[in-house]
Design a protein around this motif. Structure first.
Motif, PDB file in Angstrom:
ATOM      1  N   LEU A 157      -9.848  -9.435   0.000  1.00 34.42           N
ATOM      2  CA  LEU A 157      -9.910  -8.620   1.213  1.00 34.42           C
ATOM      3  C   LEU A 157     -10.207  -9.482   2.435  1.00 34.42           C
ATOM      4  O   LEU A 157      -9.577  -9.325   3.498  1.00 34.42           O
ATOM      5  CB  LEU A 157     -10.983  -7.540   1.049  1.00 34.42           C
ATOM      6  N   ALA A 158     -11.142 -10.405   2.294  1.00 33.11           N
ATOM      7  CA  ALA A 158     -11.476 -11.298   3.401  1.00 33.11           C
ATOM      8  C   ALA A 158     -10.330 -12.244   3.718  1.00 33.11           C
ATOM      9  O   ALA A 158     -10.034 -12.524   4.892  1.00 33.11           O
ATOM     10  CB  ALA A 158     -12.739 -12.084   3.064  1.00 33.11           C
ATOM     11  N   ALA A 159      -9.652 -12.749   2.685  1.00 32.29           N
ATOM     12  CA  ALA A 159      -8.560 -13.696   2.894  1.00 32.29           C
ATOM     13  C   ALA A 159      -7.364 -13.043   3.582  1.00 32.29           C
ATOM     14  O   ALA A 159      -6.681 -13.676   4.394  1.00 32.29           O
ATOM     15  CB  ALA A 159      -8.134 -14.300   1.560  1.00 32.29           C
ATOM     16  N   ARG A 180       4.579  -9.574   6.458  1.00 32.32           N
ATOM     17  CA  ARG A 180       5.197  -8.866   5.328  1.00 32.32           C
ATOM     18  C   ARG A 180       4.348  -7.647   4.977  1.00 32.32           C
ATOM     19  O   ARG A 180       3.509  -7.677   4.075  1.00 32.32           O
ATOM     20  CB  ARG A 180       5.348  -9.822   4.152  1.00 32.32           C
ATOM     21  N   MET A 181       4.581  -6.581   5.697  1.00 28.91           N
ATOM     22  CA  MET A 181       3.767  -5.386   5.564  1.00 28.91           C
ATOM     23  C   MET A 181       3.949  -4.703   4.204  1.00 28.91           C
ATOM     24  O   MET A 181       3.009  -4.142   3.655  1.00 28.91           O
ATOM     25  CB  MET A 181       4.075  -4.402   6.685  1.00 28.91           C
ATOM     26  N   ARG A 182       5.154  -4.745   3.679  1.00 29.29           N
ATOM     27  CA  ARG A 182       5.383  -4.129   2.372  1.00 29.29           C
ATOM     28  C   ARG A 182       4.566  -4.842   1.296  1.00 29.29           C
ATOM     29  O   ARG A 182       3.931  -4.203   0.449  1.00 29.29           O
ATOM     30  CB  ARG A 182       6.871  -4.170   2.033  1.00 29.29           C
ATOM     31  N   LEU A 187      -0.455  -5.245  -2.052  1.00 32.02           N
ATOM     32  CA  LEU A 187      -1.728  -5.928  -2.296  1.00 32.02           C
ATOM     33  C   LEU A 187      -2.893  -4.968  -2.144  1.00 32.02           C
ATOM     34  O   LEU A 187      -3.816  -4.957  -2.978  1.00 32.02           O
ATOM     35  CB  LEU A 187      -1.878  -7.097  -1.319  1.00 32.02           C
ATOM     36  N   LEU A 188      -2.870  -4.141  -1.104  1.00 35.49           N
ATOM     37  CA  LEU A 188      -3.947  -3.170  -0.899  1.00 35.49           C
ATOM     38  C   LEU A 188      -4.006  -2.187  -2.057  1.00 35.49           C
ATOM     39  O   LEU A 188      -5.098  -1.822  -2.516  1.00 35.49           O
ATOM     40  CB  LEU A 188      -3.735  -2.425   0.415  1.00 35.49           C
ATOM     41  N   VAL A 194      -8.032  -1.939  -8.764  1.00 33.22           N
ATOM     42  CA  VAL A 194      -9.120  -2.690  -9.395  1.00 33.22           C
ATOM     43  C   VAL A 194     -10.470  -2.072  -9.038  1.00 33.22           C
ATOM     44  O   VAL A 194     -11.342  -1.898  -9.901  1.00 33.22           O
ATOM     45  CB  VAL A 194      -9.074  -4.170  -8.963  1.00 33.22           C
ATOM     46  N   ALA A 195     -10.650  -1.733  -7.743  1.00 25.55           N
ATOM     47  CA  ALA A 195     -11.922  -1.166  -7.313  1.00 25.55           C
ATOM     48  C   ALA A 195     -12.214   0.156  -8.011  1.00 25.55           C
ATOM     49  O   ALA A 195     -13.374   0.482  -8.291  1.00 25.55           O
ATOM     50  CB  ALA A 195     -11.919  -0.957  -5.794  1.00 25.55           C
TER      51      ALA A 195
END
Length: 364
Positions: A157-159, A180-182, A187-188, A194-195
Motif C-alpha cells: 500500500l505504501a509502495a 496503469r489504472m486497470r 492490485l487494490l 488478503v486483508a
C-alpha cells in the motif's frame, strides 16, 4: 489490576494482537473501498471466501490456516473478477452484480460446508468457525500469519501510494497521465482479498465486511485528507480489535468477533455524532449558534433602523414593535444584546441602542 491480569493471560494476548493486526490492515485498505464507494466489494469477497475454504480442505485434507486462507483468497478474487465481467458485458449495475455473486458463492459455500460436516470422519470439525468467526481458536501461528500478511499488504500500500491515491479520486485522469489504472485496480482488489481472508477465522465471513468499512467510515468523519484518513482508519480498526477482545474476555460467553464489530460500530456512531464540522450533534449546535447570531444581528439592525426612522437615539422602542420587524419574539434577543452592552432598557420598557451598539450596527 484488570489490565495486568489480562496481559498475563496468554490467550488474551494472542487474540488481542491478532485483532489489532487485523483491524489495522482492514481499516487501512477499507479507506479506498469507502472512497471509491465500493463498500459491498468487501462483503462479496468475505462471503465468496467460504467455498474456497471448504474446497481447500477437500483438496488438501488439512485444516491449517494458511492452506485454507489460500483457498479463500482464490474464490474471493474470482468473485470480484466475475462481478467485473458482468458489469462490463451486460447492463447489470455493479451493486446488482455484487449481490448476485455474493449470494451464489455463499450458497455454494454453505452447501459444501454441510456436505463436509456430514462426512463420517470427525477431522472436518471446526470449518464453520470461518462462517461466524471464533477468536478463541486463533493460535500464535495464526497471529504470525496475520501479522506477516498484514505487514506485506501495508508495505505494498505504501509502495503504490501514488497510484492508489489517483485511483481513489479520478482513475480517468490517472489514465491520461500514463498510469496503469486497470493494473492498480487489480492490485487494490488483491490487497483487499488478503486483508479480508486473514480475518475470517477471527470475525467470520458474515461480519468481516464491517471490519473493512466501519473503521474507514469513522475516520472519514474526522479528516478530508487521504493520508491522515488511512492512518486514522488503521488506528480505529486496531483499537476496535483490542477493545473488543478486552470486553469479550471480561464478559462470560461473549463472542469476540461480533464484539469487535460492535465496538467498531460504536466508534462510527460517535464519529457521526461528534466529529468536528461533520458530526450530526456538532452541526446541530453550530447551526443553532449561527441562527442565534443571525437573530441578534437582525434585531440590532432593526433597532438601528427604527432609530433612524424616528429621528434619533432618544426614541426607544418596545420589544413588540421590534418583534414585528424581526417577525419573531425579540425579547430574548434584546436581553442578550443588553447583556453584551449593545442595547439598554428604559424605564418605560422601551429599548434603545448604546453608543457601542450603534457602532456595532453600523459595522454590520
Amino acid at each position: 489490576m484488570i489490565a495486568a491480569a489480562l496481559l498475563d493471560d496468554y490467550t488474551f494476548r494472542v487474540v488481542a494482537l491478532g485483532a489489532a493486526a487485523l483491524g489495522a490492515t482492514s481499516g487501512a485498505l477499507g479507506t479506498f473501498a469507502v472512497l471509491r464507494r465500493q463498500a459491498l466489494v468487501g462483503d462479496a469477497i468475505s462471503h465468496a471466501a467460504l467455498p474456497g475454504i471448504v474446497l481447500a480442505y477437500l483438496v488438501t485434507g488439512a485444516r491449517g490456516s494458511l492452506a485454507l486462507l489460500v483457498g479463500a483468497a482464490v474464490t474471493g478474487f474470482l468473485a470480484v473478477l466475475l462481478v467485473g465481467a458482468v458489469v462490463r458485458t451486460t447492463r447489470v449495475k455493479a451493486d446488482s452484480a455484487l449481490g448476485i455473486w455474493l449470494s451464489v458463492f455463499f450458497g455454494v459455500g454453505l452447501v459444501l460446508l454441510t456436505y463436509v460436516q456430514r462426512r463420517p470422519d470427525a477431522s472436518q470439525a471446526g470449518l464453520d468457525r470461518f462462517l461466524f468467526g471464533q477468536a478463541a481458536t486463533v493460535l500464535r501461528e495464526d497471529v504470525w500469519t496475520m501479522a506477516i500478511l498484514g505487514a506485506a499488504v501495508l508495505a505494498v500500500l505504501a509502495a503504490a501510494w501514488k497510484q492508489l491515491k489517483v485511483l481513489a479520486f479520478d482513475a480517468d485522469f490517472g489514465s491520461t497521465l500514463g498510469l496503469r489504472m486497470r493494473l492498480t485496480e487489480v492490485l487494490l482488489t488483491i490487497l483487499l482479498v488478503v486483508a479480508i481472508v486473514i480475518g475470517l477465522q477471527m470475525v467470520g465471513a458474515v461480519l468481516m465486511s464491517a471490519m473493512v468499512v466501519a473503521p474507514a467510515a469513522a475516520a472519514r468523519q474526522w479528516t478530508n485528507r487521504l493520508g491522515p484518513m488511512t492512518v486514522l482508519a488503521a488506528a480505529v480498526g486496531a483499537g476496535a480489535g483490542v477493545v473488543g477482545a478486552i470486553v469479550s474476555s471480561e464478559v462470560e460467553r461473549l463472542p469476540t468477533g461480533p464484539t469487535i464489530i460492535l465496538v467498531a460500530t460504536a466508534l462510527v456512531a460517535l464519529s457521526l455524532l461528534f466529529a468536528p464540522h461533520r458530526g450530526i450533534a456538532v452541526r446541530a449546535v453550530e447551526s443553532r449558534v449561527a441562527r442565534r447570531r443571525l437573530g441578534l444581528a437582525a434585531v440590532l439592525a432593526d433597532l438601528a433602523e427604527l432609530e433612524r426612522q424616528h429621528g434619533g437615539a432618544a426614541h426607544g422602542h418596545h420589544a413588540a414593535t421590534i418583534g414585528v420587524m424581526a417577525e419573531a419574539d425579540a425579547t430574548v434577543a434584546l436581553r442578550e444584546l443588553a447583556r453584551r452592552g449593545l442595547v439598554v432598557r428604559g424605564p418605560d420598557d422601551a429599548w434603545s441602542l448604546t453608543d457601542r451598539g450603534r457602532t456595532e450596527a453600523a459595522r454590520r
